[in-house]
Motif scaffolding. Structure first.
Motif, PDB file in Angstrom:
ATOM      1  N   GLY A 133      17.333 -12.286  24.841  1.00 29.04           N
ATOM      2  CA  GLY A 133      18.471 -11.546  25.371  1.00 29.04           C
ATOM      3  C   GLY A 133      19.397 -12.443  26.170  1.00 29.04           C
ATOM      4  O   GLY A 133      19.153 -13.646  26.331  1.00 29.04           O
ATOM      5  N   TRP A 134      20.443 -11.849  26.684  1.00 29.44           N
ATOM      6  CA  TRP A 134      21.426 -12.583  27.490  1.00 29.44           C
ATOM      7  C   TRP A 134      20.755 -13.053  28.783  1.00 29.44           C
ATOM      8  O   TRP A 134      20.139 -12.256  29.500  1.00 29.44           O
ATOM      9  CB  TRP A 134      22.597 -11.648  27.793  1.00 29.44           C
ATOM     10  CG  TRP A 134      23.762 -12.295  28.466  1.00 29.44           C
ATOM     11  CD1 TRP A 134      24.311 -13.501  28.162  1.00 29.44           C
ATOM     12  CD2 TRP A 134      24.527 -11.759  29.556  1.00 29.44           C
ATOM     13  NE1 TRP A 134      25.383 -13.744  28.997  1.00 29.44           N
ATOM     14  CE2 TRP A 134      25.534 -12.697  29.858  1.00 29.44           C
ATOM     15  CE3 TRP A 134      24.465 -10.579  30.305  1.00 29.44           C
ATOM     16  CZ2 TRP A 134      26.467 -12.497  30.871  1.00 29.44           C
ATOM     17  CZ3 TRP A 134      25.385 -10.372  31.304  1.00 29.44           C
ATOM     18  CH2 TRP A 134      26.383 -11.325  31.589  1.00 29.44           C
ATOM     19  N   GLN A 187      24.276  -8.444  18.912  1.00 26.64           N
ATOM     20  CA  GLN A 187      23.397  -8.797  20.031  1.00 26.64           C
ATOM     21  C   GLN A 187      23.585 -10.260  20.456  1.00 26.64           C
ATOM     22  O   GLN A 187      23.717 -11.153  19.605  1.00 26.64           O
ATOM     23  CB  GLN A 187      21.936  -8.567  19.598  1.00 26.64           C
ATOM     24  CG  GLN A 187      20.972  -8.369  20.744  1.00 26.64           C
ATOM     25  CD  GLN A 187      20.093  -9.570  21.019  1.00 26.64           C
ATOM     26  OE1 GLN A 187      20.157 -10.585  20.319  1.00 26.64           O
ATOM     27  NE2 GLN A 187      19.270  -9.468  22.042  1.00 26.64           N
ATOM     28  N   ASN A 188      23.624 -10.448  21.758  1.00 25.99           N
ATOM     29  CA  ASN A 188      23.659 -11.803  22.320  1.00 25.99           C
ATOM     30  C   ASN A 188      22.227 -12.177  22.679  1.00 25.99           C
ATOM     31  O   ASN A 188      21.620 -11.492  23.493  1.00 25.99           O
ATOM     32  CB  ASN A 188      24.534 -11.796  23.593  1.00 25.99           C
ATOM     33  CG  ASN A 188      24.634 -13.163  24.229  1.00 25.99           C
ATOM     34  OD1 ASN A 188      24.063 -14.137  23.754  1.00 25.99           O
ATOM     35  ND2 ASN A 188      25.362 -13.245  25.337  1.00 25.99           N
ATOM     36  N   PRO A 189      21.639 -13.180  22.081  1.00 24.87           N
ATOM     37  CA  PRO A 189      22.239 -14.313  21.376  1.00 24.87           C
ATOM     38  C   PRO A 189      22.110 -14.320  19.854  1.00 24.87           C
ATOM     39  O   PRO A 189      22.477 -15.318  19.240  1.00 24.87           O
ATOM     40  CB  PRO A 189      21.401 -15.476  21.921  1.00 24.87           C
ATOM     41  CG  PRO A 189      20.017 -14.906  22.008  1.00 24.87           C
ATOM     42  CD  PRO A 189      20.215 -13.459  22.404  1.00 24.87           C
ATOM     43  N   THR A 190      21.594 -13.263  19.212  1.00 29.66           N
ATOM     44  CA  THR A 190      21.257 -13.427  17.784  1.00 29.66           C
ATOM     45  C   THR A 190      22.342 -12.956  16.816  1.00 29.66           C
ATOM     46  O   THR A 190      22.339 -13.354  15.646  1.00 29.66           O
ATOM     47  CB  THR A 190      19.971 -12.643  17.444  1.00 29.66           C
ATOM     48  OG1 THR A 190      20.211 -11.255  17.719  1.00 29.66           O
ATOM     49  CG2 THR A 190      18.787 -13.139  18.263  1.00 29.66           C
ATOM     50  N   GLY A 191      23.212 -12.047  17.260  1.00 37.58           N
ATOM     51  CA  GLY A 191      24.195 -11.484  16.335  1.00 37.58           C
ATOM     52  C   GLY A 191      23.627 -10.339  15.513  1.00 37.58           C
ATOM     53  O   GLY A 191      24.216  -9.919  14.517  1.00 37.58           O
ATOM     54  N   ALA A 222      28.704  -4.927  25.044  1.00 35.38           N
ATOM     55  CA  ALA A 222      29.673  -5.976  25.399  1.00 35.38           C
ATOM     56  C   ALA A 222      30.552  -6.418  24.212  1.00 35.38           C
ATOM     57  O   ALA A 222      31.748  -6.626  24.371  1.00 35.38           O
ATOM     58  CB  ALA A 222      28.944  -7.177  25.995  1.00 35.38           C
ATOM     59  N   TYR A 223      29.946  -6.537  23.019  1.00 35.09           N
ATOM     60  CA  TYR A 223      30.698  -7.115  21.885  1.00 35.09           C
ATOM     61  C   TYR A 223      31.135  -6.050  20.877  1.00 35.09           C
ATOM     62  O   TYR A 223      31.400  -6.354  19.715  1.00 35.09           O
ATOM     63  CB  TYR A 223      29.851  -8.201  21.201  1.00 35.09           C
ATOM     64  CG  TYR A 223      29.572  -9.335  22.166  1.00 35.09           C
ATOM     65  CD1 TYR A 223      30.468 -10.382  22.329  1.00 35.09           C
ATOM     66  CD2 TYR A 223      28.434  -9.323  22.970  1.00 35.09           C
ATOM     67  CE1 TYR A 223      30.245 -11.389  23.240  1.00 35.09           C
ATOM     68  CE2 TYR A 223      28.196 -10.330  23.905  1.00 35.09           C
ATOM     69  CZ  TYR A 223      29.114 -11.354  24.023  1.00 35.09           C
ATOM     70  OH  TYR A 223      28.895 -12.353  24.942  1.00 35.09           O
ATOM     71  N   PHE A 355      27.679 -15.032  18.414  1.00 42.28           N
ATOM     72  CA  PHE A 355      26.585 -16.012  18.442  1.00 42.28           C
ATOM     73  C   PHE A 355      25.629 -15.836  17.273  1.00 42.28           C
ATOM     74  O   PHE A 355      25.446 -14.725  16.782  1.00 42.28           O
ATOM     75  CB  PHE A 355      25.734 -15.823  19.710  1.00 42.28           C
ATOM     76  CG  PHE A 355      26.550 -15.723  20.967  1.00 42.28           C
ATOM     77  CD1 PHE A 355      27.145 -16.836  21.523  1.00 42.28           C
ATOM     78  CD2 PHE A 355      26.721 -14.501  21.603  1.00 42.28           C
ATOM     79  CE1 PHE A 355      27.904 -16.746  22.680  1.00 42.28           C
ATOM     80  CE2 PHE A 355      27.477 -14.387  22.762  1.00 42.28           C
ATOM     81  CZ  PHE A 355      28.079 -15.519  23.305  1.00 42.28           C
ATOM     82  N   LEU A 356      24.975 -16.940  16.927  1.00 39.71           N
ATOM     83  CA  LEU A 356      23.754 -16.831  16.129  1.00 39.71           C
ATOM     84  C   LEU A 356      22.731 -17.756  16.758  1.00 39.71           C
ATOM     85  O   LEU A 356      23.073 -18.624  17.580  1.00 39.71           O
ATOM     86  CB  LEU A 356      24.002 -17.111  14.647  1.00 39.71           C
ATOM     87  CG  LEU A 356      24.749 -18.360  14.212  1.00 39.71           C
ATOM     88  CD1 LEU A 356      23.844 -19.554  14.240  1.00 39.71           C
ATOM     89  CD2 LEU A 356      25.301 -18.148  12.821  1.00 39.71           C
TER      90      LEU A 356
END
Ligand SMILES: Cc1ncc(COP(=O)(O)O)c(C=O)c1O
Length: 437
Positions: A133-134, A187-191, A222-223, A355-356
């Motif tokens: 996670g973030w 999702q941050n950080p996986t996308g 957030a995204y 992000f990925l």
């Protein structure tokens, strides 16, 4: 002996992996020149010409905000009424939903995450986060003195429903209430973005578990405005209106990401619950937190957001401009994913977003790769289970060939690791030989 800091504030030396990696990248750019550095550390959007992305459709509206609006306090702690309306309009009305929700303005999504944690849990009570996670989720938990239990985000290439269920069930058993974070879409950080069926399963489970105690679902969106389906995604919010009375959903909304206006520090908590009394109490508590922690949110930013959200012409201009950059992210991701597949560089399941993440289960190998890549002027963020690649900040010319470069460095590390293991096993078999003698 007593110290300047309180007992509670020990262990707060902040090591923010994102800022740390970003500083490394900036130093390398100064030393080696921009063209020789891959800066995949920044979580902010950079265009193909390497300039920081600022939307004209946002800043021309901001320019028109009168000076006095930029200078003054907001007219209400929870944000001016137009801002509250604008947030609801953005999230609900734009997809034809009429949802009875409370809005509290916060400094960015971070303010929403922190205030929710603080007002849902007493110090010492446990919050639930995804294992991947973030990074600042942990900082927020520390700030609020809430220990963390983690659910495994993935099982194979899907959301790990069983782990989510198990973690929530255990915490509910232990403390009679649950606060769980889900970061979706992008999702941050996986996308990763959860499917509707995954959401249905999660919500069905939450409803059931809430028979044992209050369940607060923190939905970090957030995204949200960078998902490929656009506003369609927002139809999901309808489902939150059908939850049991013992469920409160808090949507954490980030104007920082939506408008790529990170320094403006505007966001919101949006509360949905069929328990109106409980929801109002929560709202008042969050209002008190606002007043007692940050006072009011940046008024000029809130006015600008309202002028974009509530004026169809402004909103359309924003959507036209933004869509181009959602498409650019998809283009960058496609190249990286294709090349990663070709060279055998493992990635977590990615759908969309900023992000990925390169998947590396071995902690030692991951840390080593992170360090070695820096020597090659490649900067990523070291996260649990892998290295985060901020495709939002890497132009296509630098994404091309990146997977291969990373894989080559990874291979040398794995080879050395294997040799060390072989050496160690040779040593240990020698030891055994000695022991046998
Ligand atoms: C997953 C996630 N949630 C929330 C935030 C909060 O951002 P801000 O406080 O700038 O709105 C971020 C920012 O990077 C994020 O990545």
């Amino acid at each position: 002996m007593k110290e300047f800091i309180s007992e509670q504030s020990h262990g707060k030396e902040i090591v923010d992996v994102v800022f740390e990696a970003a500083q490394g990248a900036v130093a390398a750019i100064k030393k080696h020149g921009e063209e020789n550095v891959v800066n995949g550390a920044f979580g902010t959007y950079f265009k193909e010409d390497k300039a920081f992305l600022t939307f004209d459709s946002v800043y021309r509206v901001f320019d028109k905000v009168p000076d006095f609006q930029k200078a003054k306090y907001a007219s209400s702690i929870a944000g001016p009424p137009e801002y509250q309306l604008a947030v609801k309009h953005w999230l609900f009305d734009s997809v034809g939903l009429e949802i009875d929700a409370d809005v509290i303005a916060t400094p960015g999504g971070t303010g929403a995450l922190s205030s929710t944690t603080k007002n849902a849990l007493a110090p010492g009570e446990t919050v639930i986060h995804p294992d991947i996670g973030w990074g600042p989720y942990k900082t927020i938990a520390k700030e609020n003195n809430t220990p963390v239990e983690y659910y495994k985000l993935f099982e194979g290439d899907h959301f790990n429903l069983e782990s989510f269920k198990e973690t929530c069930t255990n915490v509910m058993k232990a403390q009679g209430k649950v606060l769980a974070f889900i970061n979706d879409p992008c999702q941050n950080p996986t996308g990763y973005t959860m499917s509707e069926a995954e959401w249905d399963d999660v919500l069905e489970f939450i409803n059931k578990l809430s028979e044992q105690g209050p369940f607060i679902l923190l939905h970090d969106v957030a995204y949200i405005d960078f998902n490929l389906k656009g506003d369609e995604y927002k139809k999901l919010f309808k489902k939150f209106t059908a939850m049991n009375e013992n469920v409160l959903t808090v949507i954490a909304f980030s104007v920082s990401k939506t408008l790529t206006a990170y320094g403006m520090r505007v966001g919101a908590q949006v509360l949905i619950s069929n328990n109106e009394k409980g929801r109002k109490k929560f709202k008042h508590a969050c209002g008190n937190t606002a007043r007692g922690v940050w006072s009011t949110v940046n008024n000029g930013g809130m006015v600008a957001f309202s002028d974009i959200a509530l004026n169809p012409e402004n909103k359309q201009a924003y959507l036209n401009e933004k869509d181009e950059y959602v498409a650019l992210l998809a283009k960058r991701a496609k190249i990286m994913i294709k090349e990663a597949e070709e060279v055998g560089l493992p990635l977590y399941p990615f759908h969309e977003g900023f992000f990925l993440t390169i998947r590396i289960d071995d902690h030692v190998v991951k840390n080593e790769l992170h360090l070695k890549l820096k020597e090659h002027n490649i900067f990523f963020v070291n996260v649990y289970g892998g290295l985060r690649v901020a495709i939002c900040s890497i132009p296509i010319t630098k994404i091309k060939g990146l997977a291969k470069r990373v894989k080559e460095v990874l291979d040398t590390i794995v080879e050395t690791e294997n040799e060390t293991i072989t050496d160690k096993s040779a040593e240990s078999s020698n030891e055994n030989d000695n022991a046998n003698a």
